[in-house]
Write a protein that holds these residues in place. Structure first.
Motif, PDB file in Angstrom:
ATOM      1  N   PHE A  27      35.399  40.703  49.639  1.00  0.00           N
ATOM      2  CA  PHE A  27      36.397  41.715  50.015  1.00  0.00           C
ATOM      3  C   PHE A  27      37.703  41.055  50.446  1.00  0.00           C
ATOM      4  O   PHE A  27      38.799  41.477  50.044  1.00  0.00           O
ATOM      5  N   VAL A  28      37.612  40.011  51.270  1.00  0.00           N
ATOM      6  CA  VAL A  28      38.809  39.288  51.715  1.00  0.00           C
ATOM      7  C   VAL A  28      39.509  38.651  50.512  1.00  0.00           C
ATOM      8  O   VAL A  28      40.734  38.698  50.388  1.00  0.00           O
ATOM      9  N   CYS A  48      41.317  41.322  48.600  1.00  0.00           N
ATOM     10  CA  CYS A  48      42.512  41.734  49.365  1.00  0.00           C
ATOM     11  C   CYS A  48      43.618  40.696  49.222  1.00  0.00           C
ATOM     12  O   CYS A  48      44.794  41.047  49.027  1.00  0.00           O
ATOM     13  N   PHE A  65      45.156  40.982  45.718  1.00  0.00           N
ATOM     14  CA  PHE A  65      46.090  42.102  45.589  1.00  0.00           C
ATOM     15  C   PHE A  65      47.373  41.872  46.397  1.00  0.00           C
ATOM     16  O   PHE A  65      48.467  42.231  45.967  1.00  0.00           O
ATOM     17  N   TYR A  66      47.251  41.261  47.563  1.00  0.00           N
ATOM     18  CA  TYR A  66      48.435  40.948  48.355  1.00  0.00           C
ATOM     19  C   TYR A  66      49.322  39.956  47.612  1.00  0.00           C
ATOM     20  O   TYR A  66      50.540  40.105  47.562  1.00  0.00           O
TER      21      TYR A  66
END
Length: 182
Positions: free
Chosen positions: A36-37, A40, A43-44
């Motif tokens: 998940f990290v 994220c 996408f960041y």
């Protein structure tokens, strides 16, 4: 009420059993959180890259605008300089016109001009008159009107035909765009 008591000691687990238990129960949560990290962060990073591309495009657009208008700005500056020069020349011309107009309108008809030198800073006038009263009236009028910083009457000499004199006028003070009609 029922109570359960376990009096047997717990089985001693081996290290492999502990690792297996840990990997089956806790490691999957750690892996899910890590994934998940990672997603994220991905996408960041994608968002930051898109912001950089947008900013670069915006910068290129602004640079194109600046390049397109720089020649126009140079022409405007050049035109502004020309307008300022024309304005100062026009003001000088108006001042000289006011000086000529004022001087010759103030000059009595019985004074004769022998030589004259006009300038905004210094006007020198040599002339002659049949009687000294005309010179005195002219000199007093120049002093009363206060259109010059200083008015100096010099070299008054008596001749066979009348009087010769020199008049020195310094720094003409023009009116604000209005011509003197006296």
């Amino acid at each position: 009420m029922k109570y359960q008591l376990n009096l047997l000691s717990e089985k001693h687990k081996s290290t492999l059993d502990k690792i297996t238990y840990f990997s089956l129960h806790y490691l999957r949560y750690i892996l899910v959180i890590t994934q998940f990290v990672t997603i994220c962060v991905f996408f960041y990073r994608f968002k930051v890259d898109q912001d950089i591309v947008d900013t670069r495009d915006l910068l290129l657009q602004k640079k194109a605008i600046v390049d397109a208008t720089s020649t126009l700005l140079e022409k405007v500056k050049e035109l502004d300089t020309k307008i300022k020069n024309i304005k100062s020349l026009y003001e000088k011309q108006t001042t000289m016109q006011q000086l000529y107009s004022y001087f010759f309108q103030s000059l009595p008809s019985d004074l004769t001009i022998n030589s004259i030198s006009f300038g905004v800073e210094l006007t020198q006038f040599e002339g002659s008159a049949a009687n000294i009263d005309s010179v005195k009236v002219f000199y007093e009028k120049l002093q009363q009107d206060k259109r010059f910083k200083s008015t100096t009457l010099t070299n008054i000499t008596k001749t066979e035909t009348g009087y010769d004199f020199s008049l020195e006028l310094t720094e003409f003070i023009p009116t604000n765009g209005q011509q003197e009609n006296t």
